[in-house]
Structure formats: C-alpha cells, structure tokens
Design an enzyme around this catalytic site. Sequence first.
Site, PDB file in Angstrom:
ATOM      1  N   ASP A 238       0.935  -1.259   0.031  1.00 15.86           N
ATOM      2  CA  ASP A 238       0.014   0.074   0.057  1.00 15.86           C
ATOM      3  C   ASP A 238       0.862   0.998   0.069  1.00 15.86           C
ATOM      4  O   ASP A 238       2.170   1.216   0.261  1.00 15.86           O
ATOM      5  CB  ASP A 238      -0.755  -0.066   1.134  1.00 15.86           C
ATOM      6  CG  ASP A 238      -2.051  -1.065   1.282  1.00 15.86           C
ATOM      7  OD1 ASP A 238      -1.876  -1.650   0.309  1.00 15.86           O
ATOM      8  OD2 ASP A 238      -2.909  -0.783   2.167  1.00 15.86           O
ATOM      9  N   HIS A 288      -5.931   2.988  -4.308  1.00 15.35           N
ATOM     10  CA  HIS A 288      -5.867   3.065  -2.850  1.00 15.35           C
ATOM     11  C   HIS A 288      -6.141   4.706  -2.475  1.00 15.35           C
ATOM     12  O   HIS A 288      -5.588   5.323  -1.789  1.00 15.35           O
ATOM     13  CB  HIS A 288      -4.423   2.770  -2.305  1.00 15.35           C
ATOM     14  CG  HIS A 288      -4.214   2.821  -0.934  1.00 15.35           C
ATOM     15  ND1 HIS A 288      -5.312   2.276  -0.173  1.00 15.35           N
ATOM     16  CD2 HIS A 288      -3.302   3.438   0.044  1.00 15.35           C
ATOM     17  CE1 HIS A 288      -4.878   2.210   1.286  1.00 15.35           C
ATOM     18  NE2 HIS A 288      -3.796   2.897   1.097  1.00 15.35           N
ATOM     19  N   HIS A 379       3.800  -2.372   2.937  1.00 15.16           N
ATOM     20  CA  HIS A 379       3.935  -0.961   2.390  1.00 15.16           C
ATOM     21  C   HIS A 379       5.200  -0.681   1.573  1.00 15.16           C
ATOM     22  O   HIS A 379       6.550  -0.736   2.194  1.00 15.16           O
ATOM     23  CB  HIS A 379       3.879   0.015   3.501  1.00 15.16           C
ATOM     24  CG  HIS A 379       2.442  -0.167   4.291  1.00 15.16           C
ATOM     25  ND1 HIS A 379       2.410  -0.931   5.306  1.00 15.16           N
ATOM     26  CD2 HIS A 379       1.445   0.627   3.885  1.00 15.16           C
ATOM     27  CE1 HIS A 379       1.252  -0.782   5.744  1.00 15.16           C
ATOM     28  NE2 HIS A 379       0.526   0.221   4.955  1.00 15.16           N
TER      29      HIS A 379
HETATM   30 ZN    ZN Z   1      -2.771   3.333   3.140  1.00 11.46          ZN
END
Ligand code: ZN
Length: 416
Positions: A238, A288, A379
């Site tokens: 992400d 996202h 991430h």
């Molecule tokens: Zn995020």
Amino acid sequence: MKKVLFLILSILLITGCNQEKEKQVTSIIKKENNIAIAIHYPNFQYQKLDQQIKKEIDSISQEFQQMSSKEKELNIDYDYNILNDRYINVQLFIYIHNKKEYHQVKTFHYDIKKKKLLTLKDIINEEELKKLVPKIKTILTKQYSNYLVLDKLNETITPDFSHYLQFYFDDNDFTFYFDANQFTKEYHDIIRAKISLDLMNLTIPLERGMFQEEDVILPTRKQEPIDQNKPMIALTFDDGPSKYTNSIIELLKKYDARATFFVIGNKVKLYQETIQKLVRYGNEIGNHSYNHKWLTKVSDDELVNQINTTQNIIQETTGLVPKLFRPTYGSINQHLREKISLDIVMWTVDTSDWKTTNSKKIASYALKAIKNKDIILMHDTHKQTYEALKIMLPKLKEQGYQFITVSELNEILATH
Ligand code: ZN
C-alpha cells in the site's frame, strides 16, 4: 593516478547528474487512535524550493498537532508542473478535518535557470496587476456571491502584490488562491479565481502550448501457471509508489513473485516508469484513493472523485483499469461498500512494517504468521520492507509458496 582521478571525477559527475533528475515524493501516512495523517509532497532536488516546501509542511503539521480534538485528520496533497523545462510551479492542497472542514492552498515557484524562488512580482508587473484587479473581482463576485463580505473583498482585491501570495499557472491559465474567511463567511472550501493566459501579459519568457499528451503503453503480462496443490499467498503493498518500489519489484522478479500494489493516484505521474515496469513484470495495480483521505469521513462527491481520478490516471499510464480497491487506513463501513463498485480488498496478515525499522523482526513475525492463501499487508514506502522481503522471499519459496496477485487468488477462492 590519472586514471583513478578520472574515475572519481566520473563517479561524482554521474551521481551528481542522477541526483539532479531524481524527483521524488515523500509520503507520511499514519493513523493512531482517531488521528489520521497523510502528507504527500514532492522533492525536486533544488535546495531552495525543497526547503521552502518542507518548511511549510512542518509548520502546518505543528499547527495540526496543537489542535485539541480527539478525532482529527490532516491531508496534504500536491500538484506541480514544469514549464519550458525552466519554471517549476508547485501547489500544496491542505485539508484539515477538526470538528469542521478547513481547506487551504500554498504555492511555490522556482526558476531553474536563475536558481531563484519566484513571487508574483517576478512574473507580472505593477501595471498588469492593476489591470487584473477588476477581472479578479468580477470572477470572485460571480463565483462566491452567496458568501462574500464586500468590504473585506474591496480591501483585499487591490493592486498590492502582498495580497496575492498563492497563485499557480500552466500554459493555459493563471489561478489566484485566497484563504477562506479572508473576504467570505461560512465558506470552507478553496477560493480561487482562474484567468485565461490569453488575457494576461507575463514578464517571464513562457512559451505556450508546451504540454504534450503522454503515450499510453500497453504492457504485456507474464502469466505463470499456478499449481493448486502448492501453497500460495498474495503479497500486497500500500501507499506507493516510492523510491523503494523499483528495488521491490526487481526482488520479486528474482523469486518469480507477483504482487498487488495499491497505489495512491497523486504519485502515479511522478513514478510513471516504475508503474509501467511493475505491470510489465506481471504485478497487479489496485486503487488506494487519490491522496489517502479518510474515506469514511468524506462526502459522496469527494469519495467518487478520489476513486475515479485514480482509476483514470492509472488507465492513462498503463492502459489498464484497476479492479481492486483497498480502503485508506483500513477503514471501511457499509456505506463505502455500497458506493464503491471495485472489489474491496482487506488482508489476513498485517506485517506492521511501518511501525518498526527492524526488518528482521518484520520478517520473523510474517514468516510465523503466513499460511496458505493469505493476503499479506505491506507498504512499498519503507526501506525495512524491502529488507524484510529479502529475508522472507527465499524462505517462503523454499517452503513451496507461490506468490500470486489478489485477482488470481480471488479467482482460485471463487472456484473452490
Ligand atoms: Zn494506506
């Protein structure tokens, strides 16, 4: 000796050049209790410009920290253009939700050739400003008629350069920004007056019609057959892309791994090459949001805007339309589920890779937690994530794991 000196000089020269060109986005994303922060800002490797932007970011962050609400959100988004390879225009969009909504725009201008930050005075002269004042007033009166405080408007829109600190221009339009409450009441959104460049005289040598449409690259996807008798997981990343994404996709490739990247729309333009390569390597792209706003808190219009803008920019960059959406801050409710037509993807293993810089800790936790058909949350915005993957991938591969995309996993789960 001469050879060594030449080598050192060459290295200096090469690294110097790279640095000059390497534009990046810094993203700070965190949510603790009910305090959500998502800050994105560009670094251009021009010291004066970068420092000024950073100073503004720090001052806004500090102001936000001091706000006493238990539930609050800070979101800073950006946009920029570079005109004639010479003038960099940057705008920061500041959004604070603290009992009520608050919007502000801060702008920055830099002349690469003169190595100088620009103000409005460097771009138009006094005569031009005098000519502009009635035009600006007319636009504001038309657009904000229900909210204007006329006395204050007349005091603000005068031929005084200090009243026009926030402005932005491309090769079509010139936009002036004003703060809420400067001459309005009960209006909380951004106040702007946009004027066509045809109606203006700039004192800087700006060529018109410099923007060109980008070519859309249609990638060829590499599909490897999935062995349903072997274990599989979907790695997901992400908040990217970032300067670490490229190393991560190279590492994934080394282990025949595909993953799913839930990208933030506002970074797609700057990391266009990384995004295209990511798709070419067989990875999947998911949505996202555009700038990581807390989506259970925004209006329906803003929600649609956050999702569609990101869909469009990904499509323009890759030729692909994402099918998947991951909610920001992992925050989801029934309303979002009804409003969002994309497949909403959560996760089954959270590596918490943003909470520690200790890559060994991240890897050992993940390796213990991971089981067949898990979706792993990571991430691609942290160095420790890359380091942890270096430990995890060979170990998981040894255990027979296949690394597939979320859509591939969904398909397998649907047919069993
Ligand atoms: Zn995020």
